[in-house]
Design a protein around this motif. Structure first.
Motif, PDB file in Angstrom:
ATOM      1  N   UNK A  80      32.210  50.829 -12.083  1.00 61.01           N
ATOM      2  CA  UNK A  80      32.886  52.123 -12.106  1.00 61.01           C
ATOM      3  C   UNK A  80      33.186  52.577 -10.681  1.00 61.01           C
ATOM      4  N   UNK A  81      34.441  53.005 -10.468  1.00 61.73           N
ATOM      5  CA  UNK A  81      34.867  53.504  -9.167  1.00 61.73           C
ATOM      6  C   UNK A  81      35.581  54.833  -9.375  1.00 61.73           C
ATOM      7  N   UNK A  82      35.544  55.678  -8.355  1.00 63.51           N
ATOM      8  CA  UNK A  82      36.301  56.924  -8.433  1.00 63.51           C
ATOM      9  C   UNK A  82      37.686  56.689  -7.821  1.00 63.51           C
ATOM     10  N   UNK A  83      38.523  57.707  -7.850  1.00 63.82           N
ATOM     11  CA  UNK A  83      39.913  57.552  -7.387  1.00 63.82           C
ATOM     12  C   UNK A  83      39.983  57.216  -5.907  1.00 63.82           C
ATOM     13  N   UNK A  84      39.116  57.811  -5.107  1.00 67.20           N
ATOM     14  CA  UNK A  84      39.131  57.532  -3.670  1.00 67.20           C
ATOM     15  C   UNK A  84      38.744  56.085  -3.372  1.00 67.20           C
ATOM     16  N   UNK A  85      37.694  55.616  -4.045  1.00 62.14           N
ATOM     17  CA  UNK A  85      37.259  54.228  -3.845  1.00 62.14           C
ATOM     18  C   UNK A  85      38.296  53.251  -4.392  1.00 62.14           C
ATOM     19  N   UNK A  86      38.959  53.625  -5.484  1.00 63.59           N
ATOM     20  CA  UNK A  86      40.020  52.789  -6.038  1.00 63.59           C
ATOM     21  C   UNK A  86      41.171  52.661  -5.048  1.00 63.59           C
ATOM     22  N   UNK A  87      41.518  53.762  -4.380  1.00 62.32           N
ATOM     23  CA  UNK A  87      42.573  53.710  -3.369  1.00 62.32           C
ATOM     24  C   UNK A  87      42.220  52.789  -2.222  1.00 62.32           C
ATOM     25  N   UNK A  88      40.963  52.825  -1.763  1.00 66.03           N
ATOM     26  CA  UNK A  88      40.527  51.936  -0.682  1.00 66.03           C
ATOM     27  C   UNK A  88      40.558  50.481  -1.127  1.00 66.03           C
ATOM     28  N   UNK A  89      40.124  50.229  -2.358  1.00 66.08           N
ATOM     29  CA  UNK A  89      40.123  48.860  -2.880  1.00 66.08           C
ATOM     30  C   UNK A  89      41.539  48.309  -2.974  1.00 66.08           C
ATOM     31  N   UNK A  90      42.471  49.130  -3.448  1.00 68.10           N
ATOM     32  CA  UNK A  90      43.867  48.695  -3.560  1.00 68.10           C
ATOM     33  C   UNK A  90      44.504  48.485  -2.195  1.00 68.10           C
ATOM     34  N   UNK A  91      44.176  49.337  -1.234  1.00 68.83           N
ATOM     35  CA  UNK A  91      44.708  49.179   0.124  1.00 68.83           C
ATOM     36  C   UNK A  91      44.218  47.874   0.739  1.00 68.83           C
ATOM     37  N   UNK A  92      42.933  47.567   0.568  1.00 71.64           N
ATOM     38  CA  UNK A  92      42.394  46.317   1.105  1.00 71.64           C
ATOM     39  C   UNK A  92      43.027  45.102   0.427  1.00 71.64           C
ATOM     40  N   UNK A  93      43.237  45.193  -0.892  1.00 77.19           N
ATOM     41  CA  UNK A  93      43.883  44.090  -1.609  1.00 77.19           C
ATOM     42  C   UNK A  93      45.317  43.889  -1.140  1.00 77.19           C
ATOM     43  N   UNK A  94      46.025  44.992  -0.860  1.00 83.45           N
ATOM     44  CA  UNK A  94      47.402  44.882  -0.373  1.00 83.45           C
ATOM     45  C   UNK A  94      47.443  44.298   1.033  1.00 83.45           C
ATOM     46  N   UNK A  95      46.441  44.588   1.848  1.00 84.90           N
ATOM     47  CA  UNK A  95      46.396  44.004   3.197  1.00 84.90           C
ATOM     48  C   UNK A  95      46.089  42.515   3.127  1.00 84.90           C
ATOM     49  N   UNK A  96      45.242  42.100   2.200  1.00 82.00           N
ATOM     50  CA  UNK A  96      44.893  40.684   2.069  1.00 82.00           C
ATOM     51  C   UNK A  96      46.051  39.863   1.514  1.00 82.00           C
ATOM     52  N   UNK A  97      46.834  40.436   0.615  1.00 80.72           N
ATOM     53  CA  UNK A  97      47.953  39.737  -0.010  1.00 80.72           C
ATOM     54  C   UNK A  97      49.176  40.642   0.018  1.00 80.72           C
ATOM     55  N   UNK A  98      49.848  40.748   1.163  1.00 83.56           N
ATOM     56  CA  UNK A  98      50.915  41.746   1.296  1.00 83.56           C
ATOM     57  C   UNK A  98      52.122  41.516   0.402  1.00 83.56           C
ATOM     58  N   UNK A  99      52.409  40.293   0.043  1.00 81.39           N
ATOM     59  CA  UNK A  99      53.638  40.041  -0.699  1.00 81.39           C
ATOM     60  C   UNK A  99      53.422  39.795  -2.183  1.00 81.39           C
ATOM     61  N   UNK A 100      52.213  39.443  -2.589  1.00 77.52           N
ATOM     62  CA  UNK A 100      52.076  38.986  -3.966  1.00 77.52           C
ATOM     63  C   UNK A 100      50.881  39.561  -4.718  1.00 77.52           C
ATOM     64  N   UNK A 101      50.367  40.689  -4.313  1.00 77.15           N
ATOM     65  CA  UNK A 101      49.255  41.287  -5.044  1.00 77.15           C
ATOM     66  C   UNK A 101      49.788  41.991  -6.287  1.00 77.15           C
ATOM     67  N   UNK A 102      49.153  41.745  -7.423  1.00 77.59           N
ATOM     68  CA  UNK A 102      49.567  42.403  -8.656  1.00 77.59           C
ATOM     69  C   UNK A 102      48.381  43.128  -9.273  1.00 77.59           C
ATOM     70  N   UNK A 103      48.694  44.216  -9.968  1.00 72.52           N
ATOM     71  CA  UNK A 103      47.683  45.062 -10.593  1.00 72.52           C
ATOM     72  C   UNK A 103      48.082  45.298 -12.039  1.00 72.52           C
ATOM     73  N   UNK A 104      47.108  45.206 -12.935  1.00 68.93           N
ATOM     74  CA  UNK A 104      47.328  45.519 -14.337  1.00 68.93           C
ATOM     75  C   UNK A 104      46.405  46.682 -14.692  1.00 68.93           C
ATOM     76  N   UNK A 105      46.996  47.750 -15.171  1.00 70.13           N
ATOM     77  CA  UNK A 105      46.246  48.949 -15.534  1.00 70.13           C
ATOM     78  C   UNK A 105      46.113  48.959 -17.049  1.00 70.13           C
ATOM     79  N   UNK A 106      44.880  48.890 -17.525  1.00 71.10           N
ATOM     80  CA  UNK A 106      44.607  48.908 -18.965  1.00 71.10           C
ATOM     81  C   UNK A 106      43.962  50.245 -19.310  1.00 71.10           C
TER      82      UNK A 106
END
Length: 140
Positions: A79-105
């Protein structure tokens, strides 16, 4: 009585000289290329350290964001809150700038505002490849 087998004329006409020339040319080519490769490796270069670098050939993992009926976010069963989710997504985008994908269920009983917040966080992180999949309550 002796049987005589006629083998034909085509076997006598096959000339092996061009094939032997090609084999020798390939042999010379590979010997020269091997020498060039060796000289490239012998060049003294101080390489930088890359402790967090990832090879670009690795296919990035999709990030699944699960939203339960109460609007809580879960990523990788945590479980993550919105702030931690934003940090996680930012780090994922930095690691894979062109091909990171997210699926929201999202649970069907969850307010759409929580899904929209997850989409907004993806946009802020620079992730453009995201989708929302709606799941029924038995799947979560």
């Amino acid at each position: 009585m002796a049987i005589q087998i006629n083998r034909g004329r085509s076997l006598g006409l096959l000339d092996m000289t061009p094939m032997m020339d090609m084999v020798f040319n390939l042999l010379i080519f590979f010997m020269v290329v091997t020498q060039f490769e060796k000289s490239e490796r012998d060049l003294k270069v101080l390489l930088p350290d890359g402790s967090e670098a990832m090879p670009m050939t690795v296919k990035p993992r999709e990030i699944f964001i699960n939203v339960d009926k109460d609007g809580r976010y879960f990523v990788r069963s945590r479980q993550v809150d919105a702030e931690e989710l934003g940090k996680l997504l930012t780090q994922a985008a930095l690691n894979n700038p062109a091909s990171q994908s997210v699926i929201i269920r999202a649970d069907k009983r969850a307010a759409w505002d929580y899904v929209a917040t997850a989409m907004r966080l993806c946009n802020q992180a620079g992730i453009r490849d995201y989708s929302a999949a709606l799941a029924d309550e038995q799947a979560l």
